[in-house]
Motif scaffolding. Structure first.
Motif, PDB file in Angstrom:
ATOM      1  N   PRO A  12       0.797  -1.233   0.000  1.00 30.80           N
ATOM      2  CA  PRO A  12       0.000   0.000   0.000  1.00 30.80           C
ATOM      3  C   PRO A  12       0.830   1.284   0.000  1.00 30.80           C
ATOM      4  N   SER A  13       1.967   1.263   0.633  1.00 38.79           N
ATOM      5  CA  SER A  13       2.803   2.467   0.668  1.00 38.79           C
ATOM      6  C   SER A  13       3.510   2.733  -0.662  1.00 38.79           C
ATOM      7  N   LYS A  14       3.408   1.798  -1.607  1.00 36.93           N
ATOM      8  CA  LYS A  14       4.084   1.926  -2.902  1.00 36.93           C
ATOM      9  C   LYS A  14       3.123   2.197  -4.064  1.00 36.93           C
ATOM     10  N   VAL A  15       1.830   2.305  -3.768  1.00 35.09           N
ATOM     11  CA  VAL A  15       0.829   2.489  -4.826  1.00 35.09           C
ATOM     12  C   VAL A  15       1.077   3.763  -5.630  1.00 35.09           C
ATOM     13  N   GLU A  16       1.348   4.859  -4.955  1.00 34.56           N
ATOM     14  CA  GLU A  16       1.561   6.127  -5.675  1.00 34.56           C
ATOM     15  C   GLU A  16       2.789   6.047  -6.578  1.00 34.56           C
ATOM     16  N   GLU A  17       3.802   5.341  -6.134  1.00 32.98           N
ATOM     17  CA  GLU A  17       5.001   5.160  -6.963  1.00 32.98           C
ATOM     18  C   GLU A  17       4.663   4.354  -8.222  1.00 32.98           C
ATOM     19  N   PHE A  18       3.853   3.299  -8.062  1.00 33.71           N
ATOM     20  CA  PHE A  18       3.409   2.528  -9.224  1.00 33.71           C
ATOM     21  C   PHE A  18       2.611   3.401 -10.185  1.00 33.71           C
ATOM     22  N   LEU A  19       1.652   4.158  -9.646  1.00 35.35           N
ATOM     23  CA  LEU A  19       0.804   4.998 -10.502  1.00 35.35           C
ATOM     24  C   LEU A  19       1.625   6.039 -11.264  1.00 35.35           C
ATOM     25  N   ALA A  20       2.616   6.604 -10.631  1.00 34.42           N
ATOM     26  CA  ALA A  20       3.484   7.582 -11.304  1.00 34.42           C
ATOM     27  C   ALA A  20       4.262   6.920 -12.434  1.00 34.42           C
ATOM     28  N   ASN A  21       4.769   5.727 -12.191  1.00 38.12           N
ATOM     29  CA  ASN A  21       5.510   4.993 -13.222  1.00 38.12           C
ATOM     30  C   ASN A  21       4.591   4.640 -14.394  1.00 38.12           C
ATOM     31  N   PHE A  22       3.382   4.185 -14.083  1.00 36.38           N
ATOM     32  CA  PHE A  22       2.430   3.859 -15.150  1.00 36.38           C
ATOM     33  C   PHE A  22       2.094   5.113 -15.955  1.00 36.38           C
ATOM     34  N   GLU A  23       1.830   6.196 -15.265  1.00 38.53           N
ATOM     35  CA  GLU A  23       1.469   7.458 -15.937  1.00 38.53           C
ATOM     36  C   GLU A  23       2.572   7.903 -16.890  1.00 38.53           C
ATOM     37  N   SER A  24       3.805   7.770 -16.492  1.00 44.90           N
ATOM     38  CA  SER A  24       4.903   8.251 -17.333  1.00 44.90           C
ATOM     39  C   SER A  24       5.209   7.313 -18.498  1.00 44.90           C
ATOM     40  N   ASN A  25       4.662   6.091 -18.475  1.00 45.28           N
ATOM     41  CA  ASN A  25       4.978   5.125 -19.533  1.00 45.28           C
ATOM     42  C   ASN A  25       3.782   4.636 -20.341  1.00 45.28           C
ATOM     43  N   LYS A  26       2.569   4.974 -19.933  1.00 38.18           N
ATOM     44  CA  LYS A  26       1.385   4.391 -20.574  1.00 38.18           C
ATOM     45  C   LYS A  26       1.297   4.699 -22.070  1.00 38.18           C
ATOM     46  N   HIS A  27       1.660   5.896 -22.485  1.00 39.06           N
ATOM     47  CA  HIS A  27       1.582   6.237 -23.908  1.00 39.06           C
ATOM     48  C   HIS A  27       2.643   5.491 -24.718  1.00 39.06           C
ATOM     49  N   LYS A  28       3.795   5.263 -24.118  1.00 44.55           N
ATOM     50  CA  LYS A  28       4.849   4.494 -24.801  1.00 44.55           C
ATOM     51  C   LYS A  28       4.423   3.037 -24.962  1.00 44.55           C
ATOM     52  N   ILE A  29       3.805   2.493 -23.926  1.00 44.65           N
ATOM     53  CA  ILE A  29       3.334   1.099 -24.006  1.00 44.65           C
ATOM     54  C   ILE A  29       2.252   0.995 -25.077  1.00 44.65           C
ATOM     55  N   ARG A  30       1.296   1.905 -25.034  1.00 42.90           N
ATOM     56  CA  ARG A  30       0.193   1.871 -26.003  1.00 42.90           C
ATOM     57  C   ARG A  30       0.700   2.055 -27.429  1.00 42.90           C
ATOM     58  N   ALA A  31       1.766   2.826 -27.613  1.00 43.57           N
ATOM     59  CA  ALA A  31       2.317   3.080 -28.950  1.00 43.57           C
ATOM     60  C   ALA A  31       3.235   1.957 -29.424  1.00 43.57           C
ATOM     61  N   ASN A  45     -12.424  -2.517  -3.629  1.00 47.51           N
ATOM     62  CA  ASN A  45     -12.330  -2.855  -2.215  1.00 47.51           C
ATOM     63  C   ASN A  45     -10.893  -2.955  -1.724  1.00 47.51           C
ATOM     64  N   ASN A  46     -10.014  -3.480  -2.552  1.00 50.52           N
ATOM     65  CA  ASN A  46      -8.594  -3.606  -2.213  1.00 50.52           C
ATOM     66  C   ASN A  46      -7.832  -2.642  -3.120  1.00 50.52           C
ATOM     67  N   THR A  47      -7.693  -1.422  -2.664  1.00 46.78           N
ATOM     68  CA  THR A  47      -7.197  -0.358  -3.536  1.00 46.78           C
ATOM     69  C   THR A  47      -5.707  -0.443  -3.844  1.00 46.78           C
ATOM     70  N   ASN A  48      -5.062  -1.481  -3.360  1.00 48.48           N
ATOM     71  CA  ASN A  48      -3.661  -1.711  -3.738  1.00 48.48           C
ATOM     72  C   ASN A  48      -3.547  -2.812  -4.805  1.00 48.48           C
ATOM     73  N   ILE A  49      -4.690  -3.276  -5.327  1.00 49.03           N
ATOM     74  CA  ILE A  49      -4.719  -4.286  -6.391  1.00 49.03           C
ATOM     75  C   ILE A  49      -5.148  -3.620  -7.687  1.00 49.03           C
ATOM     76  N   PHE A  50      -4.361  -3.867  -8.734  1.00 54.66           N
ATOM     77  CA  PHE A  50      -4.593  -3.274 -10.055  1.00 54.66           C
ATOM     78  C   PHE A  50      -4.591  -4.354 -11.122  1.00 54.66           C
ATOM     79  N   PHE A  51      -5.245  -4.039 -12.231  1.00 58.30           N
ATOM     80  CA  PHE A  51      -5.268  -4.917 -13.396  1.00 58.30           C
ATOM     81  C   PHE A  51      -4.959  -4.088 -14.633  1.00 58.30           C
ATOM     82  N   THR A  52      -4.136  -4.635 -15.508  1.00 58.46           N
ATOM     83  CA  THR A  52      -3.992  -4.025 -16.832  1.00 58.46           C
ATOM     84  C   THR A  52      -4.645  -4.953 -17.844  1.00 58.46           C
ATOM     85  N   TYR A  53      -5.306  -4.329 -18.808  1.00 56.66           N
ATOM     86  CA  TYR A  53      -5.883  -5.036 -19.951  1.00 56.66           C
ATOM     87  C   TYR A  53      -5.244  -4.426 -21.181  1.00 56.66           C
TER      88      TYR A  53
END
Length: 98
Positions: A12-31, A45-53
């Motif tokens: 849980p203490s690392k969620v913001e770090e993950f979100l920042a990393n995803f934000e900075s790379n999402k357009h590169k991944i999509r491209a 309910n478990n806000t530290n669990i994420f899914f990518t599709y």
């Protein structure tokens, strides 16, 4: 087409770090060649669990991404943040209703 679903659980203490990393790379991944769609979901309910599709033209395209410098860079920053082993599935879409 191949659909890739990845479930990730973070400290849980690392969620913001993950979100920042995803934000900075999402357009590169999509491209990335062969990637046609990318979404990130968060469990309500478990806000530290994420899914990518993500949608890929082929398994070869997904594998090219998984062996790329981009993936290695993103994953090297993501992997230390987990609090459980990630799970991944490659699936075929059988139906889609709008």
């Amino acid at each position: 087409m191949l659909v890739r679903i990845v479930k990730m659980s973070f400290n849980p203490s690392k969620v913001e770090e993950f979100l920042a990393n995803f934000e900075s790379n999402k357009h590169k991944i999509r491209a990335f060649e062969g990637c046609n769609f990318l979404e990130l979901y968060r469990d309500q309910n478990n806000t530290n669990i994420f899914f990518t599709y993500s949608y890929w033209d082929s398994e070869a395209d997904l594998n090219n991404y998984r062996h790329s410098d981009l993936f290695k860079s993103v994953w090297s920053k993501t992997k230390p943040l987990f609090n459980a082993k990630p799970e991944a599935w490659s699936v075929d879409k059988l139906a889609s209703l709008d």
